[in-house]
Design an enzyme around this catalytic site. Sequence first.
Site, PDB file in Angstrom:
ATOM      1  N   GLN A 136      39.853 -56.000 -45.220  1.00 35.50           N
ATOM      2  CA  GLN A 136      40.324 -54.838 -44.460  1.00 35.50           C
ATOM      3  C   GLN A 136      40.394 -53.587 -45.320  1.00 35.50           C
ATOM      4  O   GLN A 136      40.987 -53.587 -46.405  1.00 35.50           O
ATOM      5  CB  GLN A 136      41.714 -55.115 -43.883  1.00 35.50           C
ATOM      6  CG  GLN A 136      42.249 -53.955 -43.055  1.00 35.50           C
ATOM      7  CD  GLN A 136      43.528 -54.312 -42.324  1.00 35.50           C
ATOM      8  OE1 GLN A 136      44.606 -54.184 -42.871  1.00 35.50           O
ATOM      9  NE2 GLN A 136      43.393 -54.786 -41.094  1.00 35.50           N
ATOM     10  N   ARG A 164      43.338 -57.730 -39.378  1.00 35.71           N
ATOM     11  CA  ARG A 164      44.792 -57.820 -39.214  1.00 35.71           C
ATOM     12  C   ARG A 164      45.346 -56.541 -38.617  1.00 35.71           C
ATOM     13  O   ARG A 164      45.011 -55.444 -39.055  1.00 35.71           O
ATOM     14  CB  ARG A 164      45.473 -58.069 -40.571  1.00 35.71           C
ATOM     15  CG  ARG A 164      46.991 -58.069 -40.467  1.00 35.71           C
ATOM     16  CD  ARG A 164      47.644 -58.341 -41.796  1.00 35.71           C
ATOM     17  NE  ARG A 164      47.496 -57.271 -42.770  1.00 35.71           N
ATOM     18  CZ  ARG A 164      48.232 -56.160 -42.820  1.00 35.71           C
ATOM     19  NH1 ARG A 164      49.158 -55.935 -41.903  1.00 35.71           N
ATOM     20  NH2 ARG A 164      48.039 -55.267 -43.768  1.00 35.71           N
ATOM     21  N   GLU A 172      50.619 -46.442 -42.266  1.00 38.37           N
ATOM     22  CA  GLU A 172      50.290 -46.258 -40.857  1.00 38.37           C
ATOM     23  C   GLU A 172      51.463 -45.679 -40.074  1.00 38.37           C
ATOM     24  O   GLU A 172      51.285 -45.080 -39.015  1.00 38.37           O
ATOM     25  CB  GLU A 172      49.894 -47.622 -40.271  1.00 38.37           C
ATOM     26  CG  GLU A 172      49.170 -47.564 -38.951  1.00 38.37           C
ATOM     27  CD  GLU A 172      48.397 -48.846 -38.729  1.00 38.37           C
ATOM     28  OE1 GLU A 172      48.667 -49.501 -37.719  1.00 38.37           O
ATOM     29  OE2 GLU A 172      47.541 -49.190 -39.558  1.00 38.37           O
ATOM     30  N   PHE A 181      52.627 -49.106 -33.711  1.00 39.23           N
ATOM     31  CA  PHE A 181      51.734 -49.354 -34.835  1.00 39.23           C
ATOM     32  C   PHE A 181      50.334 -49.604 -34.303  1.00 39.23           C
ATOM     33  O   PHE A 181      50.154 -49.964 -33.128  1.00 39.23           O
ATOM     34  CB  PHE A 181      52.237 -50.539 -35.672  1.00 39.23           C
ATOM     35  CG  PHE A 181      52.486 -50.197 -37.116  1.00 39.23           C
ATOM     36  CD1 PHE A 181      53.509 -49.334 -37.457  1.00 39.23           C
ATOM     37  CD2 PHE A 181      51.706 -50.720 -38.130  1.00 39.23           C
ATOM     38  CE1 PHE A 181      53.756 -49.002 -38.784  1.00 39.23           C
ATOM     39  CE2 PHE A 181      51.934 -50.406 -39.460  1.00 39.23           C
ATOM     40  CZ  PHE A 181      52.966 -49.538 -39.790  1.00 39.23           C
ATOM     41  N   HIS A 183      41.982 -49.854 -45.247  1.00 39.46           N
ATOM     42  CA  HIS A 183      42.990 -49.031 -44.580  1.00 39.46           C
ATOM     43  C   HIS A 183      42.457 -47.605 -44.533  1.00 39.46           C
ATOM     44  O   HIS A 183      41.921 -47.112 -45.533  1.00 39.46           O
ATOM     45  CB  HIS A 183      44.309 -49.087 -45.361  1.00 39.46           C
ATOM     46  CG  HIS A 183      45.496 -48.614 -44.576  1.00 39.46           C
ATOM     47  ND1 HIS A 183      45.664 -47.301 -44.200  1.00 39.46           N
ATOM     48  CD2 HIS A 183      46.571 -49.288 -44.082  1.00 39.46           C
ATOM     49  CE1 HIS A 183      46.793 -47.186 -43.524  1.00 39.46           C
ATOM     50  NE2 HIS A 183      47.358 -48.379 -43.439  1.00 39.46           N
ATOM     51  N   HIS A 210      42.455 -52.788 -48.622  1.00 40.43           N
ATOM     52  CA  HIS A 210      43.895 -52.971 -48.446  1.00 40.43           C
ATOM     53  C   HIS A 210      44.333 -54.426 -48.347  1.00 40.43           C
ATOM     54  O   HIS A 210      45.348 -54.813 -48.919  1.00 40.43           O
ATOM     55  CB  HIS A 210      44.330 -52.225 -47.180  1.00 40.43           C
ATOM     56  CG  HIS A 210      45.799 -52.272 -46.893  1.00 40.43           C
ATOM     57  ND1 HIS A 210      46.745 -51.819 -47.782  1.00 40.43           N
ATOM     58  CD2 HIS A 210      46.485 -52.712 -45.801  1.00 40.43           C
ATOM     59  CE1 HIS A 210      47.958 -51.976 -47.273  1.00 40.43           C
ATOM     60  NE2 HIS A 210      47.833 -52.530 -46.083  1.00 40.43           N
ATOM     61  N   ARG A 255      42.690 -50.741 -37.711  1.00 40.59           N
ATOM     62  CA  ARG A 255      42.257 -50.193 -39.000  1.00 40.59           C
ATOM     63  C   ARG A 255      40.755 -50.285 -39.214  1.00 40.59           C
ATOM     64  O   ARG A 255      40.146 -49.416 -39.844  1.00 40.59           O
ATOM     65  CB  ARG A 255      43.008 -50.903 -40.124  1.00 40.59           C
ATOM     66  CG  ARG A 255      44.482 -50.569 -40.131  1.00 40.59           C
ATOM     67  CD  ARG A 255      45.263 -51.458 -41.059  1.00 40.59           C
ATOM     68  NE  ARG A 255      46.677 -51.083 -41.075  1.00 40.59           N
ATOM     69  CZ  ARG A 255      47.608 -51.740 -41.738  1.00 40.59           C
ATOM     70  NH1 ARG A 255      47.292 -52.834 -42.426  1.00 40.59           N
ATOM     71  NH2 ARG A 255      48.859 -51.337 -41.716  1.00 40.59           N
TER      72      ARG A 255
END
Length: 580
Positions: free
Chosen positions: A231, A389, A246, A117, A233, A354, A286
């Site tokens: 954030q 994050r 993701e 990830f 995405h 996101h 991200r």
Amino acid sequence: MDSSSHDVLLVGGGGAGLRAAIAVAEVNPKLSVAVVSKVYPMRSHTVSAEGGAAGVARPDDSLDEHAYDTISGGDWLCDQDAVEAFVKEAREELLQMEHWGCPWSREPDGRIAVRPFGGMKKERTWFAADKTGFHMLHTLFQTSLKYNAITRYDEWFVTKLLVDDGRVQGVVAIELMSGKIQAITSKAVIVCTGGCGKVFPFTTNANIKNGDGMALAYRAGCPLKDMEFVQYHPTGLPFTGILITEAARAEGGYMLNKDGYRYLQDYDLGKPQPGPVLRTMELGPRDRLSQAFVKENEKGRTIEGPYGPVVHLDLRHLGAKLINTKLPFVRELCLKYQNIDPIKELIPVRPVVHYMMGGVHTNMNGATPIKGLYAAGEVACVSINGANRLGSNSLPELLVFGARAGKSAAAFASDQRPAGSAALTQAMDEQRRLEEQFLRKAGGRERVATIREEMQKAVESGAGIYRTAKTLQESANKLQELQERFPNIALDDHSRTFNTELTSALELSFMLDVATSIVQCALHRKESRGAHQRTDFPGRNDTEYLAHSLVTRKEDGSSQLKYLPVTITRWPPGQRVYGR
């Protein structure tokens, strides 16, 4: 007015709320637990999480490596003591989910499967195909049913926290079906209402994610922490904002510009390599990928679509078997909402709001500065996410800090007296406010939809992926104007049964408070760090801003901002380096 009483009350019935409720029931089965949710718990937004949950699972990985990836990915704004506790307990919580029946995907030899990830150097993301949140929420909900101490208030909307003598003593809530306004008193309250993506016009978040819990705590006098860190995405579908997980890139998907070029190699995220590439290229963090999209657009290398510029996500080379086995939901979403088949066609994507790194200020056990008030999940800021994050850290965060908050609230509630008469007096005042300002009010000129749209445009233009003092100040001025206009709002529906217009108005009131805190915190942080990028202050400034922002509401309705040092344990701030 009607009232009911419990020992511990949960606001929100998603992953964090259900995990906290289970923890309370396990710690002290004699405590009465209430779960108050404005939607049926299985409609909570946790159900939409796709990619997976991070936890060390292989011999070549370690807790320290998970911690370091999280801290560096958060641009050193994470509290490192909280991160160390999180990575240790994440693995334990994911194993607990296995024992409760969560159907994790498996390797051929029977081991739990893991995938890479973004921002993670090792493969440590557990998954259940690409419906991980769906299966986790089902597991938690089914587990919660075996505890008789848990009472659910499904489709009840909380409008106020009752705080008296420095301690939270319950809530006021509206039963959406009947319109009944009721006090629900308690000895402790845990807020688990999720994020606030609907403050922005284009988001992966469901319509229920309006920042309700953040605003409830803020109005009760609790600080909000790190609200400037929002954030984006990098892969949302261009019309709906629906997330393409993701996991699509973790399985080997490519990001292509209009020339069919893997443009991320131009942004210090690594070069194309054969086989899976961890922490490089498409699996960069991200914030970096979303910022790269803006740069590509400025260079004229994006594709102009009917809903604005996009780039392409290419999964075609992965083949039908892998897509249907590991990414079936991605294919389903593309077929239903874009009328394209990712087995044969390119997926148009663009950055979309996101997740909130910021939220209600808590310690490692979910406790806020107000006695008896706790928070967990995306609504809270511990902080383990810092300025950005990492993907797949949010689902284990729900479990770890939901459990911690539940245990702490149970211990606190065991020693407290029931709510006093002052709390019920506050509840009656709130009932009067709701009726006078909304249900019985006539003659207002402002419309909910109009103010909401203007708010979303103001926040997007001022506090988007890139920010400046000028754009932020313009947004702040606009939000102040909207706050002044809001009391003149008009409702056409004065009925009690499922009055969605009333709910929308109350949500808008909460969103205006949250939007204002985001813009104010962003205006005062004069540096660039993670998801907060100031083009007028392009560098990171650890001398002045290696600190959490805390914004508190004063009695006159204005806000006060101060900073709290970041907790550093073993990893001094360094440069974020990817693709080396």
